[in-house]
Design a protein around this motif. Structure first.
Motif, PDB file in Angstrom:
ATOM      1  N   LYS A  12      27.212  44.041  53.590  1.00 53.56           N
ATOM      2  CA  LYS A  12      26.146  43.205  54.143  1.00 53.56           C
ATOM      3  C   LYS A  12      25.715  42.194  53.083  1.00 53.56           C
ATOM      4  CE  LYS A  12      21.560  43.481  56.327  1.00 53.56           C
ATOM      5  NZ  LYS A  12      20.459  44.387  56.714  1.00 53.56           N
ATOM      6  N   GLU A  13      25.528  40.954  53.500  1.00 52.46           N
ATOM      7  CA  GLU A  13      25.151  39.892  52.561  1.00 52.46           C
ATOM      8  C   GLU A  13      23.869  40.239  51.820  1.00 52.46           C
ATOM      9  OE1 GLU A  13      25.481  35.181  52.982  1.00 52.46           O
ATOM     10  OE2 GLU A  13      23.753  35.980  54.069  1.00 52.46           O
ATOM     11  N   ILE A  14      23.899  40.070  50.499  1.00 57.11           N
ATOM     12  CA  ILE A  14      22.732  40.327  49.644  1.00 57.11           C
ATOM     13  C   ILE A  14      22.128  38.986  49.241  1.00 57.11           C
ATOM     14  CG2 ILE A  14      21.948  41.333  47.463  1.00 57.11           C
ATOM     15  CD1 ILE A  14      24.434  43.205  47.632  1.00 57.11           C
ATOM     16  N   ILE A  15      20.849  38.792  49.506  1.00 61.45           N
ATOM     17  CA  ILE A  15      20.159  37.545  49.166  1.00 61.45           C
ATOM     18  C   ILE A  15      19.211  37.813  48.011  1.00 61.45           C
ATOM     19  CG2 ILE A  15      18.732  35.655  50.016  1.00 61.45           C
ATOM     20  CD1 ILE A  15      21.293  35.887  51.558  1.00 61.45           C
ATOM     21  N   ASP A  16      19.258  36.981  47.003  1.00 64.03           N
ATOM     22  CA  ASP A  16      18.381  37.152  45.845  1.00 64.03           C
ATOM     23  C   ASP A  16      17.919  35.788  45.345  1.00 64.03           C
ATOM     24  OD1 ASP A  16      16.938  38.434  43.889  1.00 64.03           O
ATOM     25  OD2 ASP A  16      18.653  39.485  43.011  1.00 64.03           O
ATOM     26  N   THR A  17      16.867  35.809  44.534  1.00 63.51           N
ATOM     27  CA  THR A  17      16.292  34.581  43.978  1.00 63.51           C
ATOM     28  C   THR A  17      16.006  34.782  42.496  1.00 63.51           C
ATOM     29  OG1 THR A  17      15.219  34.131  46.106  1.00 63.51           O
ATOM     30  CG2 THR A  17      14.454  32.869  44.212  1.00 63.51           C
ATOM     31  N   ALA A  18      16.273  33.762  41.715  1.00 58.67           N
ATOM     32  CA  ALA A  18      15.945  33.782  40.285  1.00 58.67           C
ATOM     33  C   ALA A  18      15.217  32.494  39.933  1.00 58.67           C
ATOM     34  CB  ALA A  18      17.213  33.916  39.450  1.00 58.67           C
ATOM     35  N   TYR A  19      14.352  32.566  38.927  1.00 59.63           N
ATOM     36  CA  TYR A  19      13.573  31.407  38.496  1.00 59.63           C
ATOM     37  C   TYR A  19      13.858  31.132  37.023  1.00 59.63           C
ATOM     38  CZ  TYR A  19      11.047  32.120  42.854  1.00 59.63           C
ATOM     39  OH  TYR A  19      10.722  32.279  44.183  1.00 59.63           O
ATOM     40  N   ASP A  20      13.985  29.857  36.688  1.00 56.90           N
ATOM     41  CA  ASP A  20      14.372  29.460  35.334  1.00 56.90           C
ATOM     42  C   ASP A  20      13.502  28.287  34.889  1.00 56.90           C
ATOM     43  OD1 ASP A  20      15.604  28.610  33.003  1.00 56.90           O
ATOM     44  OD2 ASP A  20      17.640  28.889  33.773  1.00 56.90           O
ATOM     45  N   ALA A  21      12.724  28.499  33.837  1.00 56.57           N
ATOM     46  CA  ALA A  21      11.840  27.445  33.319  1.00 56.57           C
ATOM     47  C   ALA A  21      12.611  26.347  32.603  1.00 56.57           C
ATOM     48  CB  ALA A  21      10.813  28.062  32.377  1.00 56.57           C
ATOM     49  N   ASN A  22      13.922  26.556  32.366  1.00 55.06           N
ATOM     50  CA  ASN A  22      14.725  25.582  31.626  1.00 55.06           C
ATOM     51  C   ASN A  22      15.399  24.548  32.524  1.00 55.06           C
ATOM     52  OD1 ASN A  22      14.394  26.936  29.005  1.00 55.06           O
ATOM     53  ND2 ASN A  22      15.658  28.543  29.911  1.00 55.06           N
ATOM     54  N   ILE A  23      15.182  24.622  33.830  1.00 49.24           N
ATOM     55  CA  ILE A  23      15.869  23.696  34.733  1.00 49.24           C
ATOM     56  C   ILE A  23      14.885  22.912  35.583  1.00 49.24           C
ATOM     57  CG2 ILE A  23      17.889  25.213  34.854  1.00 49.24           C
ATOM     58  CD1 ILE A  23      16.988  25.953  37.709  1.00 49.24           C
ATOM     59  N   GLN A  24      15.347  21.765  36.058  1.00 49.06           N
ATOM     60  CA  GLN A  24      14.584  20.966  37.011  1.00 49.06           C
ATOM     61  C   GLN A  24      15.313  20.843  38.342  1.00 49.06           C
ATOM     62  OE1 GLN A  24      14.046  17.272  34.845  1.00 49.06           O
ATOM     63  NE2 GLN A  24      12.081  17.965  34.006  1.00 49.06           N
ATOM     64  N   ILE A  25      16.615  21.038  38.318  1.00 50.76           N
ATOM     65  CA  ILE A  25      17.431  20.950  39.532  1.00 50.76           C
ATOM     66  C   ILE A  25      17.831  22.358  39.943  1.00 50.76           C
ATOM     67  CG2 ILE A  25      19.552  20.042  40.539  1.00 50.76           C
ATOM     68  CD1 ILE A  25      19.438  17.812  38.439  1.00 50.76           C
ATOM     69  N   PRO A  26      17.555  22.759  41.186  1.00 54.15           N
ATOM     70  CA  PRO A  26      17.929  24.101  41.628  1.00 54.15           C
ATOM     71  C   PRO A  26      19.437  24.210  41.819  1.00 54.15           C
ATOM     72  CG  PRO A  26      17.085  22.838  43.468  1.00 54.15           C
ATOM     73  CD  PRO A  26      16.900  21.977  42.245  1.00 54.15           C
ATOM     74  N   ALA A  27      19.899  25.414  42.079  1.00 56.82           N
ATOM     75  CA  ALA A  27      21.317  25.653  42.348  1.00 56.82           C
ATOM     76  C   ALA A  27      21.445  26.802  43.325  1.00 56.82           C
ATOM     77  CB  ALA A  27      22.062  25.979  41.051  1.00 56.82           C
ATOM     78  N   ILE A  28      22.567  26.851  43.995  1.00 61.34           N
ATOM     79  CA  ILE A  28      22.864  27.991  44.860  1.00 61.34           C
ATOM     80  C   ILE A  28      24.214  28.564  44.474  1.00 61.34           C
ATOM     81  CG2 ILE A  28      23.909  26.578  46.718  1.00 61.34           C
ATOM     82  CD1 ILE A  28      22.505  28.664  48.657  1.00 61.34           C
ATOM     83  N   PHE A  29      24.272  29.890  44.392  1.00 56.27           N
ATOM     84  CA  PHE A  29      25.492  30.606  44.023  1.00 56.27           C
ATOM     85  C   PHE A  29      25.868  31.561  45.148  1.00 56.27           C
ATOM     86  CE2 PHE A  29      23.418  29.466  40.098  1.00 56.27           C
ATOM     87  CZ  PHE A  29      24.436  29.179  39.205  1.00 56.27           C
ATOM     88  N   LYS A  82      40.911  35.325  53.496  1.00 52.63           N
ATOM     89  CA  LYS A  82      40.358  36.040  54.649  1.00 52.63           C
ATOM     90  C   LYS A  82      39.909  37.456  54.255  1.00 52.63           C
ATOM     91  CE  LYS A  82      42.697  35.356  58.355  1.00 52.63           C
ATOM     92  NZ  LYS A  82      43.740  35.446  59.421  1.00 52.63           N
ATOM     93  N   LYS A  83      40.588  38.037  53.292  1.00 46.48           N
ATOM     94  CA  LYS A  83      40.314  39.419  52.899  1.00 46.48           C
ATOM     95  C   LYS A  83      39.039  39.568  52.075  1.00 46.48           C
ATOM     96  CE  LYS A  83      42.579  43.357  50.614  1.00 46.48           C
ATOM     97  NZ  LYS A  83      43.831  43.808  49.939  1.00 46.48           N
ATOM     98  N   TYR A  84      38.780  38.604  51.189  1.00 45.05           N
ATOM     99  CA  TYR A  84      37.699  38.792  50.218  1.00 45.05           C
ATOM    100  C   TYR A  84      36.500  37.854  50.378  1.00 45.05           C
ATOM    101  CZ  TYR A  84      41.316  41.413  47.725  1.00 45.05           C
ATOM    102  OH  TYR A  84      42.295  42.305  47.382  1.00 45.05           O
ATOM    103  N   LEU A  85      36.679  36.661  50.914  1.00 47.10           N
ATOM    104  CA  LEU A  85      35.635  35.635  50.847  1.00 47.10           C
ATOM    105  C   LEU A  85      34.871  35.520  52.165  1.00 47.10           C
ATOM    106  CD1 LEU A  85      37.625  32.897  48.863  1.00 47.10           C
ATOM    107  CD2 LEU A  85      36.326  34.861  47.997  1.00 47.10           C
ATOM    108  N   ASN A  86      34.205  36.612  52.530  1.00 47.51           N
ATOM    109  CA  ASN A  86      33.451  36.660  53.777  1.00 47.51           C
ATOM    110  C   ASN A  86      31.958  36.836  53.508  1.00 47.51           C
ATOM    111  OD1 ASN A  86      35.832  36.663  55.595  1.00 47.51           O
ATOM    112  ND2 ASN A  86      36.259  38.614  54.569  1.00 47.51           N
ATOM    113  N   PRO A  87      31.097  36.226  54.343  1.00 45.44           N
ATOM    114  CA  PRO A  87      29.651  36.283  54.103  1.00 45.44           C
ATOM    115  C   PRO A  87      29.080  37.698  54.004  1.00 45.44           C
ATOM    116  CG  PRO A  87      30.148  34.575  55.704  1.00 45.44           C
ATOM    117  CD  PRO A  87      31.436  35.307  55.457  1.00 45.44           C
TER     118      PRO A  87
END
Length: 437
Positions: free
Chosen positions: A250-267, A420-425
Motif C-alpha cells: 500500500k502506498e506510503i505517504i510522508d512529509t519532511a521539512y527542511d529549513a535549508n530549501i526554498q523550493i519544495p520537491a516530491i520523491f 511493470k513488476k516493481y514500479l507500481n503506486p
C-alpha cells in the motif's frame, strides 16, 4: 616541481585504453582468508592499492549506528608503527593520494602511488589491518570530525535529509532504515570497548579483499603481499543476522521539512532487488531512459516542453540485499507537486505498457557501454570494481567483465516487464519535501 611531475604522472597513468575490453586479473587466497586480486597494467608507472572490508552500516546494532563510517575515519588515526597524524603525511610525502569511503554494505580504503612505492602502500594497509591504535584520544577526535561532516553534508545541506526519510519508510525494521553516518547520540554513548569489539569482528583478513592495480610485477607483488599480510591473524567467522522484510502493498505517504530549501520537491521510492539481481541492471536501463541526459523522456516532457519542472531524475540506488528506485522532481512556476508526480507516473505507465523503440534500445546500449568504459578507465576504478565483484557477487571477481554482456542481453520486453513488476503506486513511498519556515 616534483609534485607537478607526479600529478602529470597520475593523470596519464590512471587512464586506461578507452575500449570495452576485458579486465585481466589474477586472484588467490592467503592462509588467513585474505582474498588478493592483482591487475597488471604497465601503461603508466602508477599503482592503486585498496582494501575493501565487507562491513557497512547494515552490519551495525540499531542502538550503535554509525560505527562503520566512524571506522572509516578512525583507522587513519595511527598504528603501533605509525604515529598519530602521520598516516596521510607518509602518503603525500611519497607522491601519493589516499582516502576511504563507506556505504551500507562495505568500507573501502585506498592509496594511489608511483609504482615504486607499492611496498609502502601495502605496509600502510597491513598496519591498518593488523594493529591500529584505538584509544580514547582517537575516538574523541574523530567523533568531532564525524559531527562536523554530518552538519556539512546532511544537517545544513539543501535536501540533505531526503534519503534518511525515504529509507526509514522503505526499509522499516531493517538495517537499511538508518543512514551510513548514523546517530551522533549512539556514537557519544558508545564505550571504547565497543569500538574495539567492532574492529575485532569485522576488520579481519577473512572479511576483506586486497586489490592491487597498475604497473606491477606479479611475482614480486605476490611476495610483497605475503611479506606484509601473511602474519595478520585470521578472525572468527562472521555470523550475519537474517531479517524478514515484509513487502510494501500500500502506498506510503510522508512529509519532511527542511529549513535549508526554498523550493519544495516530491520523491517516489520503490523497494527493488539488490545488486546480484539481473533486474537491477534492467532498472538501471530504465533510469537512463527516463532521465539519463537532455533527450530523456522525463526531461524532454517536463523540463523542455511543459516547463513545469526545474529538475527531474530517476535513479536506482543499488545496495547488496535490496535497492531503492527513486524518482524526484522540483517544480517550476509553482507547479503543484502532485502534477509533477502524475507526469512521472504517466511515463512509467508508458514503459509498463509499450515496448520502447529500437532506436531508444540502441541508445541505451551505447550509454551503458560508455558508462562501463568510464567505470574501468582508471586504476582505482578497476581495483574497486574487481573488489565489488568478489565481495557482492558470490565471490565472482569476473563480474567486472560480465556486466556489459548481461546488459546487452536484456530485451525490450524485459524492460517493460521489470517496470511493470516493481514500479507500481501500491509498492512505493511518496515523500513531500517542503521548506520549513
Amino acid at each position: 616541481m616534483k609534485k607537478r611531475i607526479l600529478l602529470a604522472l597520475f593523470v596519464a597513468g590512471f587512464c586506461l585504453n578507452v575500449s570495452a575490453q576485458k579486465v585481466q586479473f589474477t586472484e588467490y587466497n592467503l592462509a588467513n582468508g585474505l582474498h588478493v586480486v592483482l591487475h597488471q597494467d604497465k601503461t603508466a608507472p602508477v599503482v592503486a592499492v585498496s582494501v575493501m572490508y565487507h562491513v557497512g552500516s547494515k552490519d551495525e546494532d540499531e542502538n550503535r549506528t554509525g560505527f562503520a563510517h566512524f571506522f572509516e575515519h578512525l583507522l587513519f588515526e595511527g598504528t603501533k608503527n605509525i604515529k598519530r597524524g602521520e598516516f596521510m603525511k607518509l602518503v603525500s610525502a611519497n607522491g601519493g593520494q589516499n582516502n576511504a569511503n563507506t556505504t551500507q554494505d562495505r568500507t573501502f580504503y585506498y592509496e594511489l602511488f608511483p609504482s615504486n612505492q607499492l611496498a609502502l602502500g601495502l605496509w600502510l594497509e597491513s598496519e591498518r589491518m593488523m594493529h591500529p591504535v584505538i584509544n580514547e584520544i582517537g575516538v574523541k577526535t574523530q567523533n568531532e570530525v564525524v559531527k562536523e561532516e554530518k552538519r556539512l553534508r546532511i544537517d545544513n545541506a539543501p535536501y540533505g535529509k531526503f534519503a534518511e526519510k525515504i529509507f526509514a519508510d522503505l526499509f522499516k525494521n531493517y538495517p537499511y532504515s538508518w543512514q551510513t553516518i548514523g546517530s551522533m547520540a549512539n556514537l557519544d554513548s558508545a564505550k571504547l570497548g565497543e569500538f574495539k569489539a567492532f574492529f575485532k569482528k569485522y576488520y579481519i583478513p577473512n572479511n576483506a579483499v586486497l586489490t592491487i592495480a597498475g604497473d606491477i610485477d606479479l611475482a614480486k607483488t605476490k611476495k610483497l603481499v605475503a611479506d606484509y599480510f601473511d602474519s595478520v591473524p585470521k578472525g572468527a567467522d562472521i555470523g550475519r543476522k537474517e531479517y524478514d522484510l515484509k513487502p510494501i502493498t500500500k502506498e506510503i505517504i510522508d512529509t519532511a521539512y527542511d529549513a535549508n530549501i526554498q523550493i519544495p520537491a516530491i520523491f517516489a521510492a520503490y523497494r527493488v532487488p539488490g545488486m546480484r539481481s539481473r533486474d537491477t541492471k534492467v532498472l538501471g536501463m530504465i533510469s537512463d531512459l527516463l532521465s539519463g541526459g537532455g533527450s530523456s523522456r522525463l526531461k524532454t516532457k517536463m523540463v523542455d516542453e511543459k516547463k513545469t519542472t526545474l529538475q527531474v531524475a530517476a535513479f536506482n540506488y543499488t545496495l547488496e540485499n535490496y535497492g531503492a528506485y527513486i524518482t524526484l522532481a522540483l517544480p517550476n512556476n509553482n507547479t503543484p507537486l502532485n502534477d509533477l508526480l502524475k507526469d512521472i507516473d504517466v511515463e512509467v505507465k508508458r514503459l509498463q505498457t509499450d515496448l520502447i523503440s529500437e532506436e531508444d534500445y540502441r541508445k541505451l546500449e551505447n550509454q551503458f557501454e560508455n558508462s562501463y568504459v568510464s567505470k574501468n578507465s582508471t586504476m582505482l576504478g578497476v581495483a574497486e570494481n574487481l573488489a565489488d565483484g568478489y565481495t557482492f557477487h558470490e565471490k565472482n571477481t569476473n563480474d567486472v567483465n560480465q556486466e556489459l554482456e548481461v546488459v546487452k542481453s536484456v530485451t525490450r520486453e524485459e524492460i517493460r516487464d521489470v517496470a511493470k513488476k516493481y514500479l507500481n503506486p501500491n509498492q512505493r513511498v511518496v515523500l513531500y519535501y517542503l521548506p520549513k519556515k
